[in-house]
Write an enzyme that holds these catalytic residues in place. Structure first.
Site, PDB file in Angstrom:
ATOM      1  N   TYR A  24      74.157  56.569  31.990  1.00  0.00           N
ATOM      2  CA  TYR A  24      74.119  58.428  32.427  1.00  0.00           C
ATOM      3  C   TYR A  24      73.484  57.929  33.919  1.00  0.00           C
ATOM      4  CZ  TYR A  24      74.298  58.329  27.199  1.00  0.00           C
ATOM      5  OH  TYR A  24      75.234  58.533  26.201  1.00  0.00           O
ATOM      6  N   ASP A 252      77.489  62.312   9.947  1.00  0.00           N
ATOM      7  CA  ASP A 252      77.433  60.477  10.767  1.00  0.00           C
ATOM      8  C   ASP A 252      75.758  61.058  10.359  1.00  0.00           C
ATOM      9  OD1 ASP A 252      77.044  59.085  12.895  1.00  0.00           O
ATOM     10  OD2 ASP A 252      77.706  60.774  14.864  1.00  0.00           O
ATOM     11  N   LYS A 281      73.225  51.983  14.341  1.00  0.00           N
ATOM     12  CA  LYS A 281      71.599  51.588  14.799  1.00  0.00           C
ATOM     13  C   LYS A 281      70.993  50.738  14.104  1.00  0.00           C
ATOM     14  CE  LYS A 281      71.835  55.718  17.509  1.00  0.00           C
ATOM     15  NZ  LYS A 281      71.204  56.057  18.818  1.00  0.00           N
TER      16      LYS A 281
HETATM   17  N1  PMP Z   1      76.420  58.953  16.324  1.00  0.00           N
HETATM   18  C1  PMP Z   1      75.030  59.505  16.435  1.00  0.00           C
HETATM   19  C2  PMP Z   1      74.689  60.480  15.590  1.00  0.00           C
HETATM   20  C3  PMP Z   1      74.032  58.956  17.803  1.00  0.00           C
HETATM   21  O1  PMP Z   1      73.221  58.979  17.347  1.00  0.00           O
HETATM   22  C4  PMP Z   1      74.352  58.048  18.036  1.00  0.00           C
HETATM   23  C5  PMP Z   1      73.982  57.417  19.377  1.00  0.00           C
HETATM   24  N2  PMP Z   1      72.782  57.933  20.028  1.00  0.00           N
HETATM   25  C6  PMP Z   1      76.230  58.043  18.135  1.00  0.00           C
HETATM   26  C7  PMP Z   1      77.085  58.611  17.190  1.00  0.00           C
HETATM   27  C8  PMP Z   1      76.407  56.844  19.104  1.00  0.00           C
HETATM   28  O2  PMP Z   1      76.568  55.755  18.469  1.00  0.00           O
HETATM   29  P1  PMP Z   1      76.653  54.169  19.542  1.00  0.00           P
HETATM   30  O3  PMP Z   1      75.495  54.713  20.844  1.00  0.00           O
HETATM   31  O4  PMP Z   1      76.306  52.900  18.991  1.00  0.00           O
HETATM   32  O5  PMP Z   1      77.826  54.093  20.050  1.00  0.00           O
END
Ligand code: PMP
Length: 438
Positions: A24, A252, A281
């Site tokens: 960003y 998610d 994560k």
């Molecule tokens: N979904 C959620 C709820 C997240 O918090 C994140 C990352 N902050 C993502 C998807 C995307 O994951 P990534 O950065 O590994 O692509």
């Protein structure tokens, strides 16, 4: 790489500033970065010898801290056997064992797993699965529904279900598909439930279920869209409505999974089973990049009944053995101790240590904590770069965004280290309150 002299250092710093994109940011006016050289436990070490207590878990991934010997051993052992192999036509134990273990931990029924490479990609796959599930039964259902305040990643489809007001996707609105947004769940986690909070969803589905393939949301804890914690009963009611209209429910759990909210999965607060769950994560304890999409038999069968009959997705690094070995090591650590007791303990420390800030009414809107996440929500946005320096000068690594100052530590953080993070946050908020300047 080990023998870099000070001239090289200067050159590398300059090169990084001028040629290497950080998240960003603009390459024309780069934001200052700190040069991290190693990390151990809960400490990040800078090139000048300073040590910072990590209050971010490296964007919420390094839940066991850094340099964990068990995780290193798992990866090293696997490295000596098989570092990578294509997943088409081959199977290997790190992946099979991982999926078997995941299915036994996940809410019952999420028995089928697709392994991918990052959180955003897991979300893309989940959305593709939902479209494919619907294509056999209701091919006209091609839109997605979500709640405001959500974040699901930076790839195109993931951005389309991320709150457009959050700034992550505003630049790309002309290209990304238009989805439906309803207001975020109105009742917060610790408040009393009231059925009126489900009305926006009920109304929307009544009118638009024929166009809607799936409802996607972060269960209980919204992350990058504002660190908001909502009432688990919302998920119970949402589950009922999705069943009534045959809408695929996608939870998610990329940020919330593996104990972060005080339960192994945030869905466990509500006792619901989504049709599709995304994980990432902390899946590998932050050692490697890996994500997973788990689905129920309903989705498996729906995809098999679709015109294509197979799930058309196959990333090059699918089920990378090193990442799977790291994930198996992380599950060993999560399952050998009582991780949820630890995160509930952190929740209490965070609330007790931050709640006095509610008195700073001029600047503070709300103070809250859930599991290993403590939030001070301000009335106005802060300057992330200035705040970051403030915290580094005090020996802690925190990175506020928008009007949110938050602590999201590795689970292994000591009570004293956590107190050091909170002390720095308290000092900052008191200064903001006194000076009225951000
Ligand atoms: N979904 C959620 C709820 C997240 O918090 C994140 C990352 N902050 C993502 C998807 C995307 O994951 P990534 O950065 O590994 O692509």
């Amino acid at each position: 790489m080990n023998n870099i002299n000070s001239n090289d250092e200067k050159e590398l710093k300059e090169f990084d500033e001028n040629h290497v994109w950080h998240p960003y940011t603009s390459l024309n006016s780069p934001i200052p970065t700190y040069h991290v050289v190693s990390a151990e436990g809960c400490l990040l070490r800078l090139d000048d010898g300073r040590e910072l207590i990590d209050g971010m878990s490296s964007w919420w991934a390094c839940c066991h801290g850094y340099g964990n010997q068990h995780l290193i051993d798992c990866i090293t052992d696997q490295l000596n056997k098989l570092s990578h192999v294509m997943f088409a036509g081959f199977r290997h134990d790190p992946a099979t064992v991982l999926c078997k273990r995941l299915t036994s931990m996940l809410p019952e029924g999420l028995d089928y797993v697709f392994l991918a490479d990052s959180g955003s990609v897991a979300v893309e796959i989940a959305l593709k699965m939902a479209i494919q599930y619907q294509s056999a039964k209701h091919p006209e259902r091609t839109r997605f529904l979500t709640v405001r305040g959500g974040y699901h990643g930076d790839t195109m489809a993931a951005m389309s279900v991320t709150d457009p007001g959050s700034g992550f996707s505003s630049e790309y609105q002309s290209y990304i598909p238009k989805q439906y947004f309803i207001e975020r769940p109105a009742i917060s986690f610790h408040d009393e439930w009231n059925d009126s909070a489900i009305e926006p969803l009920a109304l929307y589905l009544k009118e638009h279920h024929q166009e809607t393939a799936a409802f996607i949301l972060e269960p209980v804890m919204q992350g990058a869209g504002g660190m908001y914690f909502y009432h688990p009963q919302y998920l119970v009611k949402a589950r009922e409505l999705c069943d009534r209209y045959d809408i695929v429910m996608i939870c998610d759990e990329i940020a919330t999974g593996f104990g972060r909210t005080g339960k192994m999965f945030a869905c466990n607060h509500a006792g619901i089973v989504p049709d599709i769950m995304t994980l990432g994560k902390g899946l590998t304890g932050g050692m490697m990049t890996l994500s997973a999409v788990a689905v129920t038999a309903k989705i498996r069968d729906g995809i098999s009944a679709s015109p294509a009959k197979v799930l058309m997705h196959g990333p090059t690094f699918m089920a990378n053995p090193l990442a799977c070995a790291a994930a198996n090591g992380s599950l060993d650590l999560l399952l050998s101790g009582d991780v949820c007791a630890r995160t509930v303990h952190i929740e209490k420390l965070l609330y007790d240590g931050l709640k006095e800030l509610t008195a700073c009414k001029r600047v503070v809107k709300d103070v809250r904590s859930l599991g290993a996440c403590g939030v001070v929500e301000l009335n106005r946005p802060v300057d992330t770069v200035r705040m970051q320096k403030f915290f580094v000068d005090r020996g802690v690594w925190l990175r506020p965004f928008g009007n949110i100052i938050y602590i999201y530590p590795p689970f292994i953080i000591s009570d004293e280290q956590l107190e050091a993070c909170m002390k720095a946050v308290r000092e900052l908020v008191h200064i903001l309150d006194r000076d009225g300047e951000y």
